[in-house]
Structure formats: structure tokens, C-alpha cells
Design an enzyme around this catalytic site. Structure first.
Site, PDB file in Angstrom:
ATOM      1  NE  ARG A 115     -22.737 -19.252  16.414  1.00  0.00           N
ATOM      2  CZ  ARG A 115     -22.919 -19.977  15.683  1.00  0.00           C
ATOM      3  NH1 ARG A 115     -23.314 -20.515  14.833  1.00  0.00           N
ATOM      4  NH2 ARG A 115     -21.318 -21.045  15.582  1.00  0.00           N
ATOM      5  CG  HIS A 140     -26.482 -25.759  17.658  1.00  0.00           C
ATOM      6  ND1 HIS A 140     -27.966 -25.367  16.823  1.00  0.00           N
ATOM      7  CD2 HIS A 140     -25.507 -25.959  17.228  1.00  0.00           C
ATOM      8  CE1 HIS A 140     -27.362 -24.953  16.447  1.00  0.00           C
ATOM      9  NE2 HIS A 140     -25.883 -25.696  16.294  1.00  0.00           N
ATOM     10  CG  HIS A 214     -26.587 -29.648  14.074  1.00  0.00           C
ATOM     11  ND1 HIS A 214     -25.559 -30.104  13.994  1.00  0.00           N
ATOM     12  CD2 HIS A 214     -26.167 -28.479  14.575  1.00  0.00           C
ATOM     13  CE1 HIS A 214     -25.160 -28.990  13.429  1.00  0.00           C
ATOM     14  NE2 HIS A 214     -25.591 -27.785  13.723  1.00  0.00           N
ATOM     15  CG  ASP A 286     -22.069 -21.735  10.105  1.00  0.00           C
ATOM     16  OD1 ASP A 286     -23.592 -21.985   9.972  1.00  0.00           O
ATOM     17  OD2 ASP A 286     -21.119 -21.815  10.973  1.00  0.00           O
ATOM     18  CD  GLU A 349     -28.268 -26.311  11.653  1.00  0.00           C
ATOM     19  OE1 GLU A 349     -28.512 -25.640  12.546  1.00  0.00           O
ATOM     20  OE2 GLU A 349     -26.995 -26.691  11.310  1.00  0.00           O
TER      21      GLU A 349
HETATM   22  C1  BGC Z   1     -24.210 -24.131  13.533  1.00  0.00           C
HETATM   23  C2  BGC Z   1     -22.474 -24.029  13.523  1.00  0.00           C
HETATM   24  C3  BGC Z   1     -22.211 -24.316  14.162  1.00  0.00           C
HETATM   25  C4  BGC Z   1     -21.981 -26.507  14.081  1.00  0.00           C
HETATM   26  C5  BGC Z   1     -22.034 -26.720  15.254  1.00  0.00           C
HETATM   27  C6  BGC Z   1     -24.154 -24.887  13.056  1.00  0.00           C
HETATM   28  O1  BGC Z   1     -25.097 -25.147  13.241  1.00  0.00           O
HETATM   29  O2  BGC Z   1     -23.898 -23.142  12.622  1.00  0.00           O
HETATM   30  O3  BGC Z   1     -21.790 -22.643  13.380  1.00  0.00           O
HETATM   31  O4  BGC Z   1     -20.431 -25.248  14.228  1.00  0.00           O
HETATM   32  O5  BGC Z   1     -23.898 -25.754  14.245  1.00  0.00           O
HETATM   33  O6  BGC Z   1     -21.293 -28.137  14.740  1.00  0.00           O
END
Ligand code: BGC
Length: 385
Positions: A115, A140, A214, A286, A349
Site C-alpha cells: 500500500r 499493489h 503474490h 496482514d 510476499e
Molecule cells: C495484502 C492484503 C490484500 C491482499 C490482496 C495482500 O498483499 O496485504 O491486505 O487483501 O494482498 O488479496
């Protein structure tokens, strides 16, 4: 007459010898080509014809990659009985990748993984407004991040192990980011059952870059099962607490005595439902862990006791986002039947910290003209009996 046939035999022998020699010289290339299959995967709404590339190593481990989003659609790993099964979540229908991929299943993430607060940042005195796609923030990359782009893929013919080279050029101003960014990602499947991902990028103007992968893992080989029984260890004494919109608040907090302590391996589910403000904010894990050490090093290990599968993660990045699949919501079929329910996959990640462009105390994600962005992450699979 006799003399002619004698000469012919000599010529034939020379030819056979010559041909063999040529074949031997070409062997690495031939082997690599044998370890690569290309097939049609589907056609996007824009009319791009998508291909699937399957790499196979000498043990029979396979990784499947498509040239849409650089997405890994399948990755197999052996269990304690030597059975290779798919261990990454994914859709059953190609169009679900093409029409949004809301979970970012298996995708390459860019230009900025994770983010950026309030969808803006300032670089060299200029403020850039980027795509807002996650409440007030950018997630992303933006609305059409690298996970939705058509990547050029070619096999690397002289590589030691089967390798795919993916390239994508992001235009100056794409999603609001400055600078034309030329990106290369190498996916290599080694004979010790490791998937190596090497990222490179250059720009023609100062910009920010934070690329990642991802894939959601479920080492059980059954995507209807939750990942809470997987045992996780992360080499990190600190993590980054977040606000309500999952932006780090700037503090680097010790994991000691908290549910965030994975310094000693424990089941993901052990503390996931603890009464903890940070777990509530993330709906589970998260968060970004601040990895110990620097340079290429082992940063995390996951063990699934029932199957015996082990995944080790190595990287040169300073952080890892451990995401316990809290937004998986059962809307899609899984590849092993059933739906993609809550916490049926986890991500590790590797990356620079979220919101680095706005947080001066974090390692910089700025890339200037003339500099080369280079980073590598390895997901290595083995078994523990
Ligand atoms: C984020 C989550 C997000 C997800 C998307 C992750 O990298 O940290 O908050 O919902 O990606 O599916």
C-alpha cells in the site's frame, strides 16, 4: 567397386560422429527445451492470446506460468511419500484471471507492491497522485497493476536450469507513476526443487519500485483446507503495526510476547484469534515483518506436518508481508474442488516496507535514472519426515 563402398562407409562413419558431436554441444539447450512446454491458455477481452509455459525439473516438479500478469497458475511440490501436488491457489477458469483477479492469485505485483497511503507521494519536490483502489490508498500498483498486464515471455536457452524471462515496460505516467519502467523477471526452477524469482528494473526518470510475487500457498495439496495448521517461522524480531486502512503507523514494534512472534516455529492458527488490536485491524495476519540481517538469507520456513512438506523462503529484501488469506471469501471454485474459503492460503510476499515513499525512516524504494533495481527471492521445497 570395393574401394567406393569402403569410402562410403568412412564418410557415413564421419557423418555419424560429426552429428553426435553437434548434438552433444547442444545438449543443455535441448534439455532445457525438453523441460519447457508451451500451450494455449485463453484469449483476454482485449484480444491478447495467452499462453501457458510449463517448466519441469529433473525430479518432475512443475511450475506453470502465463503471460498475463506473469501469473503462476500451478506449482507442484513433493510430500513425504514423494507425491507431487499443486501447492498454490488459483482459479479453475482462465477468464477469472483476466477479469480482475481480486485476490491477486499467483501474480507479479508492480509497480509498487503493497500500500501507498492516500494514493500519493512526493519525489524530488513533485507530488504524484496515483490510482486509488483500496479505500483512500493504492494497493499493489493501482487499478491495473502489473498483475493485469501482458508480459512478454521467452525461455532462456543457455540457462543451467529451466528459466523463463518475462518482460514488461510500464509507460511514464502509467497509473500516475513517473518514469518509463523497463521490468525483467526471471523464473527459474532448479533441480533442488526451488523456484527462484529474480527481478530487475530501470527507469528513465526518478520513480518508486517495489516488485513482489503474490502466490498463495497451501502445502496440504487440498485447497479446501485452511492453512492454520501450517507451522511458520519468520526470522524477524520486529513488525510494522498498521492503522485501520493497513498503512504502517511508522512504529517498529518488537514481536516479543505478542501473537506476532514467529521467531520460534508455531502453527499459524495458534494465536490468530487472540484478542489483539493489530490482529483485529488485519482480520488476522496482514502485516510486514522487519527481517533480521541483510543480503540474500533464509527468512522464513513453513512446515505442514501432515504432508511433511516444507517451504523455505530466501530473499535479499528487508521485509515480508505475511498475509493469512483473511479476504478469501468462498466466491470461486478451487482447483481441488470446493470454494476458496477464508484462510485457505497464505502469502509470504518479500518486499520493501509498505508506504515507504511516504515514510522517511523506511529503506528507500526510489529508483533513479541510471540505477538498476535488482532483487531476488527463492521459494525452496523439501520434506521433513
Ligand atoms: C495484502 C492484503 C490484500 C491482499 C490482496 C495482500 O498483499 O496485504 O491486505 O487483501 O494482498 O488479496
Amino acid at each position: 567397386m570395393k574401394k567406393i563402398s569402403y569410402n562410403l562407409i568412412i564418410i557415413a562413419l564421419l557423418c555419424i560422429f560429426g552429428c553426435n558431436k553437434k548434438e552433444n554441444n547442444n545438449q543443455p539447450q535441448k534439455e532445457n527445451m525438453e523441460n519447457l512446454q508451451v500451450s494455449d491458455y485463453g484469449v483476454t477481452a482485449k484480444g491478447d492470446s495467452i499462453k501457458k509455459y510449463t517448466l519441469t525439473n529433473k525430479n518432475g516438479m512443475k511450475v506453470e506460468v502465463i503471460n498475463f500478469g506473469g501469473i503462476i497458475t500451478s506449482l507442484t511440490a513433493p510430500d513425504k511419500n514423494g507425491k507431487y501436488e499443486d501447492v498454490v491457489l488459483g482459479f479453475t477458469k482462465p477468464e477469472d484471471y483476466f477479469n480482475g483477479n481480486p485476490y491477486y492469485f499467483g501474480a507479479l505485483i508492480g509497480r509498487y507492491g503493497n500500500r501507498i497511503a492516500n494514493a500519493k507521494f512526493t519525489l524530488e519536490g513533485k507530488t504524484y497522485d496515483i490510482d486509488k483502489n483500496d479505500g483512500p490508498n493504492t494497493l499493489h500498483g493501482g487499478k491495473e497493476g502489473f498483475h493485469t498486464k501482458f508480459w512478454n515471455i521467452e525461455p532462456v536457452k543457455d540457462a543451467k536450469f529451466p528459466t523463463l524471462k518475462l518482460t514488461y515496460t510500464s509507460a511514464d505516467g502509467e497509473e500516475g507513476y513517473p518514469g518509463k519502467l523497463s521490468t525483467t523477471v526471471l523464473y527459474t526452477l532448479t533441480d533442488d526443487n526451488a523456484l527462484e524469482i529474480a527481478y530487475e528494473a530501470t527507469t528513465d526518470k526518478a520513480t518508486v519500485v517495489n516488485l513482489t510475487q503474490h502466490s498463495y500457498f497451501n502445502l496440504s495439496g487440498n485447497f479446501t483446507k485452511t492453512i492454520t495448521d501450517h507451522e511458520l517461522q519468520i526470522n524477524a524480531d520486529k513488525f510494522l503495526p498498521v492503522n485501520e486502512t493497513l498503512i504502517p503507523i511508522g512504529e517498529q514494534k518488537s514481536v516479543k510476547g505478542s501473537p506476532f512472534d514467529f521467531t520460534i516455529s508455531k502453527p499459524i492458527g495458534k494465536d490468530i484469534n487472540a484478542d489483539d488490536d493489530q490482529l483485529k485491524k488485519g482480520k488476522g495476519y496482514d502485516h510486514n515483518w522487519i527481517l533480521s540481517g541483510s543480503g540474500m538469507r533464509s527468512i522464513a520456513k513453513v512446515y505442514h506436518p501432515k504432508s511433511g512438506r516444507v517451504m523455505e523462503v530466501l530473499t535479499d529484501e528487508p521485509g515480508v508481508q505475511f498475509y493469512s488469506g483473511n479476504f478469501l471469501d468462498g466466491k470461486f471454485d478451487t482447483k481441488t474442488g470446493g470454494k476458496n474459503e477464508f484462510r485457505t492460503g497464505f502469502c509470504l510476499e518479500t518486499q520493501h516496507f509498505p508506504d515507504s515513499p511516504n515514510q522517511a525512516s523506511f529503506p528507500s524504494t526510489e529508483l533513479k535514472q541510471g540505477q538498476k533495481y535488482q532483487t531476488k527471492t527463492i521459494y525452496k521445497f523439501s520434506v521433513k519426515k
